[in-house]
Design a protein around this motif. Structure first.
Motif, short mmCIF file in Angstrom:
data_model
loop_
_atom_site.label_atom_id
_atom_site.label_comp_id
_atom_site.label_asym_id
_atom_site.label_seq_id
_atom_site.Cartn_x
_atom_site.Cartn_y
_atom_site.Cartn_z
N SER A 96 0.81 -1.22 0.00
CA SER A 96 0.00 0.00 0.00
C SER A 96 0.84 1.27 0.00
N GLN A 104 -12.09 3.89 4.97
CA GLN A 104 -11.79 2.45 4.82
C GLN A 104 -12.36 1.71 6.03
N THR A 110 -6.55 -1.38 3.68
CA THR A 110 -5.80 -0.90 2.51
C THR A 110 -4.71 -1.88 2.14
#
Length: 173
Positions: A96, A104, A110
């Motif tokens: 990421s 999120q 993520t």
């Protein structure tokens, strides 16, 4: 909120680091998570350091799994995960680059998203079809159902469809 509390227990603050060509790569140990992945057909590695070094050398590697006391196998093609309190054997490569998004689902999603989408807008084995990603016919409805709910996966009896990565990111922004 309970999912966030549960998930915060899943990945501890421990991070394993591998260096490759001057870069630093982070591996997150997943203590209570079982990843739905495809293992590489290569030989097992004897320790975490060798597995980490090998993983960063393969662009399709998303992490590795401990398979025995001194055995580790590289992983690719992440589709999702399940909470499994007895599972302590998965290590996820953080691709990421430190990105996070305000909406999120939890602090680690993520990292999971970028492991599911290692090459771009569609997961491994999927191709762009309009605003969606369409999987190969070998991606069964059982596999399709393992993708996280935010990917809006559906199987039409022939193919699996999921949202493109940017669509997921947009929903988190």
């Amino acid at each position: 909120m309970s999912v966030l509390n549960i998930f915060s227990l899943l990945i501890l603050g421990v991070v394993f680091i591998a260096e490759s060509n001057g870069g630093i790569n982070r591996f997150l140990p997943l203590w209570c998570v079982e990843l739905h992945t495809t293992p590489y057909a290569n030989a097992e590695y004897n320790n975490t350091k060798d597995a980490m070094q090998a993983c960063v050398e393969f662009s399709s590697c998303i992490g590795f799994k401990k398979t025995s006391d001194n055995g580790y196998r590289l992983l690719s093609a992440l589709t999702g995960y399940v909470i499994n309190e007895t599972c302590k054997d998965y290590y996820l490569l953080d691709k990421s680059k430190g990105q996070t998004f305000p909406n999120q689902p939890n602090p680690y999603e993520t990292v999971i998203l970028f492991a599911i989408f290692p090459y771009g807008e569609c997961p491994y084995g999927f191709a762009t079809e309009g605003s969606l990603c369409r999987g190969r016919s070998s991606i069964t409805s059982d596999i399709c159902d393992t993708f996280p709910s935010y990917m809006a996966s559906r199987h039409d009896g022939t193919s699996c469809f999921v949202l493109q990565r940017q669509s997921v990111i947009n929903s988190w922004s």
